[in-house]
Scaffold this motif. Structure first.
Motif, PDB file in Angstrom:
ATOM      1  N   LYS A 101       8.824  10.933   7.369  1.00  0.00           N
ATOM      2  CA  LYS A 101       9.018  10.584   8.777  1.00  0.00           C
ATOM      3  C   LYS A 101       9.937   9.383   8.979  1.00  0.00           C
ATOM      4  N   TYR A 102       9.835   8.386   8.106  1.00  0.00           N
ATOM      5  CA  TYR A 102      10.563   7.142   8.336  1.00  0.00           C
ATOM      6  C   TYR A 102      11.568   6.789   7.243  1.00  0.00           C
ATOM      7  N   GLY A 103      11.691   7.622   6.235  1.00  0.00           N
ATOM      8  CA  GLY A 103      12.690   7.385   5.214  1.00  0.00           C
ATOM      9  C   GLY A 103      12.138   6.815   3.916  1.00  0.00           C
ATOM     10  N   GLU A 104      12.979   6.886   2.911  1.00  0.00           N
ATOM     11  CA  GLU A 104      12.597   6.504   1.546  1.00  0.00           C
ATOM     12  C   GLU A 104      12.101   5.066   1.449  1.00  0.00           C
ATOM     13  N   ASP A 105      12.779   4.136   2.097  1.00  0.00           N
ATOM     14  CA  ASP A 105      12.399   2.729   1.985  1.00  0.00           C
ATOM     15  C   ASP A 105      10.986   2.479   2.495  1.00  0.00           C
ATOM     16  N   LYS A 106      10.625   3.128   3.582  1.00  0.00           N
ATOM     17  CA  LYS A 106       9.283   2.930   4.136  1.00  0.00           C
ATOM     18  C   LYS A 106       8.222   3.524   3.209  1.00  0.00           C
ATOM     19  N   GLY A 107       8.520   4.675   2.622  1.00  0.00           N
ATOM     20  CA  GLY A 107       7.584   5.267   1.680  1.00  0.00           C
ATOM     21  C   GLY A 107       7.365   4.380   0.469  1.00  0.00           C
ATOM     22  N   ILE A 108       8.445   3.794  -0.047  1.00  0.00           N
ATOM     23  CA  ILE A 108       8.334   2.904  -1.201  1.00  0.00           C
ATOM     24  C   ILE A 108       7.562   1.644  -0.837  1.00  0.00           C
ATOM     25  N   ALA A 109       7.821   1.099   0.336  1.00  0.00           N
ATOM     26  CA  ALA A 109       7.103  -0.102   0.778  1.00  0.00           C
ATOM     27  C   ALA A 109       5.604   0.161   0.838  1.00  0.00           C
ATOM     28  N   LEU A 110       5.228   1.329   1.348  1.00  0.00           N
ATOM     29  CA  LEU A 110       3.805   1.665   1.427  1.00  0.00           C
ATOM     30  C   LEU A 110       3.230   1.866   0.032  1.00  0.00           C
ATOM     31  N   ALA A 111       3.962   2.542  -0.843  1.00  0.00           N
ATOM     32  CA  ALA A 111       3.483   2.745  -2.219  1.00  0.00           C
ATOM     33  C   ALA A 111       3.254   1.407  -2.911  1.00  0.00           C
ATOM     34  N   GLN A 112       4.186   0.481  -2.755  1.00  0.00           N
ATOM     35  CA  GLN A 112       4.039  -0.827  -3.386  1.00  0.00           C
ATOM     36  C   GLN A 112       2.849  -1.593  -2.812  1.00  0.00           C
ATOM     37  N   ALA A 113       2.616  -1.453  -1.509  1.00  0.00           N
ATOM     38  CA  ALA A 113       1.469  -2.107  -0.885  1.00  0.00           C
ATOM     39  C   ALA A 113       0.155  -1.527  -1.408  1.00  0.00           C
ATOM     40  N   ILE A 114       0.133  -0.215  -1.617  1.00  0.00           N
ATOM     41  CA  ILE A 114      -1.073   0.435  -2.133  1.00  0.00           C
ATOM     42  C   ILE A 114      -1.352  -0.015  -3.566  1.00  0.00           C
ATOM     43  N   PHE A 115      -0.321  -0.028  -4.404  1.00  0.00           N
ATOM     44  CA  PHE A 115      -0.494  -0.500  -5.780  1.00  0.00           C
ATOM     45  C   PHE A 115      -1.030  -1.929  -5.812  1.00  0.00           C
ATOM     46  N   LYS A 116      -0.440  -2.811  -5.012  1.00  0.00           N
ATOM     47  CA  LYS A 116      -0.884  -4.202  -4.989  1.00  0.00           C
ATOM     48  C   LYS A 116      -2.329  -4.308  -4.503  1.00  0.00           C
ATOM     49  N   ALA A 117      -2.656  -3.552  -3.477  1.00  0.00           N
ATOM     50  CA  ALA A 117      -4.012  -3.593  -2.940  1.00  0.00           C
ATOM     51  C   ALA A 117      -5.039  -3.215  -3.998  1.00  0.00           C
ATOM     52  N   TYR A 118      -4.703  -2.231  -4.816  1.00  0.00           N
ATOM     53  CA  TYR A 118      -5.648  -1.738  -5.815  1.00  0.00           C
ATOM     54  C   TYR A 118      -5.722  -2.628  -7.056  1.00  0.00           C
ATOM     55  N   TYR A 119      -4.573  -2.987  -7.600  1.00  0.00           N
ATOM     56  CA  TYR A 119      -4.558  -3.659  -8.892  1.00  0.00           C
ATOM     57  C   TYR A 119      -4.464  -5.184  -8.831  1.00  0.00           C
ATOM     58  N   VAL A 120      -4.300  -5.722  -7.647  1.00  0.00           N
ATOM     59  CA  VAL A 120      -4.279  -7.178  -7.497  1.00  0.00           C
ATOM     60  C   VAL A 120      -5.424  -7.633  -6.601  1.00  0.00           C
ATOM     61  N   GLU A 121      -5.627  -6.906  -5.486  1.00  0.00           N
ATOM     62  CA  GLU A 121      -6.624  -7.332  -4.496  1.00  0.00           C
ATOM     63  C   GLU A 121      -7.947  -6.588  -4.604  1.00  0.00           C
ATOM     64  N   ASP A 122      -8.033  -5.608  -5.506  1.00  0.00           N
ATOM     65  CA  ASP A 122      -9.255  -4.833  -5.748  1.00  0.00           C
ATOM     66  C   ASP A 122      -9.790  -4.166  -4.481  1.00  0.00           C
ATOM     67  N   LYS A 123      -8.890  -3.568  -3.711  1.00  0.00           N
ATOM     68  CA  LYS A 123      -9.301  -2.812  -2.526  1.00  0.00           C
ATOM     69  C   LYS A 123      -9.495  -1.345  -2.897  1.00  0.00           C
ATOM     70  N   ASN A 124     -10.393  -0.682  -2.205  1.00  0.00           N
ATOM     71  CA  ASN A 124     -10.693   0.721  -2.492  1.00  0.00           C
ATOM     72  C   ASN A 124      -9.662   1.621  -1.814  1.00  0.00           C
ATOM     73  N   ILE A 125      -8.652   2.006  -2.556  1.00  0.00           N
ATOM     74  CA  ILE A 125      -7.599   2.835  -1.970  1.00  0.00           C
ATOM     75  C   ILE A 125      -7.988   4.311  -1.893  1.00  0.00           C
ATOM     76  N   GLY A 126      -9.201   4.630  -2.327  1.00  0.00           N
ATOM     77  CA  GLY A 126      -9.718   5.981  -2.123  1.00  0.00           C
ATOM     78  C   GLY A 126     -10.283   6.165  -0.732  1.00  0.00           C
ATOM     79  N   ASP A 127     -10.454   5.063  -0.009  1.00  0.00           N
ATOM     80  CA  ASP A 127     -10.971   5.078   1.364  1.00  0.00           C
ATOM     81  C   ASP A 127      -9.802   5.240   2.335  1.00  0.00           C
ATOM     82  N   PRO A 128      -9.788   6.306   3.129  1.00  0.00           N
ATOM     83  CA  PRO A 128      -8.682   6.510   4.081  1.00  0.00           C
ATOM     84  C   PRO A 128      -8.431   5.318   4.991  1.00  0.00           C
ATOM     85  N   LYS A 129      -9.491   4.596   5.366  1.00  0.00           N
ATOM     86  CA  LYS A 129      -9.305   3.440   6.245  1.00  0.00           C
ATOM     87  C   LYS A 129      -8.453   2.365   5.566  1.00  0.00           C
ATOM     88  N   THR A 130      -8.645   2.183   4.275  1.00  0.00           N
ATOM     89  CA  THR A 130      -7.829   1.214   3.547  1.00  0.00           C
ATOM     90  C   THR A 130      -6.360   1.615   3.591  1.00  0.00           C
TER      91      THR A 130
END
Length: 200
Positions: A101-130
């Motif tokens: 919907k918004y292009g490659e850069d936005k998809g990569i930004a979200l992917a990087q945010a998800i990785f950081k949330a999981y492996y640095v901040e210990d957030k549950n990325i299996g939860d849709p709300k997260t």
């Protein structure tokens, strides 16, 4: 223009996370771009025969030590999540939807945010709300993320992407294909960079 690197990754793979912190910079050094392809590792289980970490306690003990050692060696911020591994379907769908919907850069930004949330901040990325909250953190609207990662079109996109990846021989994370040559694992990035230099 030179061909792109195809970067396949699963959010439940620490090595996939490590690779995500290096792949774009490496490609840019050699005038290449990267196409990011998220997938859920569960999709490959029917066609692969590897032993899971849960089924092999000795392997799990070793690999968890190696995660920590590898992160320290490469100076990557990391800690083993309290819930590991987990379901990454929503994360993969959200990234694919954002890119569509918004292009490659936005998809990569979200992917990087998800990785950081999981492996640095210990957030549950299996939860849709997260995932929705992380979408908002990179400038997306909550209701759009929720609808996007749950609609039938996105689900079909993910299935089609997995079918294509399987046809290309992808079986794990991270997996990079460069000019038809496959590189599996973060520990193959030195070889990948050598290949990039050779064709620069």
């Amino acid at each position: 223009m030179a061909s792109a690197l195809d970067f396949y990754f699963d959010f439940s793979s620490p090595y996939g996370y490590f690779a995500s912190t290096r792949i774009n910079e490496m490609a840019q050094k050699h005038n290449r771009r990267v196409d990011w392809h998220p997938f859920s590792g569960e999709a490959f289980k029917p066609s692969t025969s590897g032993t899971s970490l849960v089924q092999n306690p000795a392997k799990r003990t070793y690999i968890e030590r190696d995660y920590i050692r590898s992160a320290k060696f490469h100076n990557i911020e990391f800690k083993i999540p309290s819930v590991f591994p987990l379901d990454t379907r929503y994360a993969s769908r959200a990234v694919m939807w954002a890119e569509s919907k918004y292009g490659e850069d936005k998809g990569i930004a979200l992917a990087q945010a998800i990785f950081k949330a999981y492996y640095v901040e210990d957030k549950n990325i299996g939860d849709p709300k997260t995932i929705i909250d992380l979408g908002v953190s990179v400038g997306l609207k909550a209701e759009e993320v929720s609808e996007g990662m749950n609609n039938s079109f996105t689900k079909e996109q993910v299935r089609a992407e997995i079918d294509l990846a399987t046809a290309k021989g992808v079986f794990g994370s991270p997996f990079v294909i460069f000019d038809g040559e496959p590189f599996w694992g973060f520990d193959r990035f030195d070889q990948l960079e050598a290949a990039l230099k050779a064709k620069a």
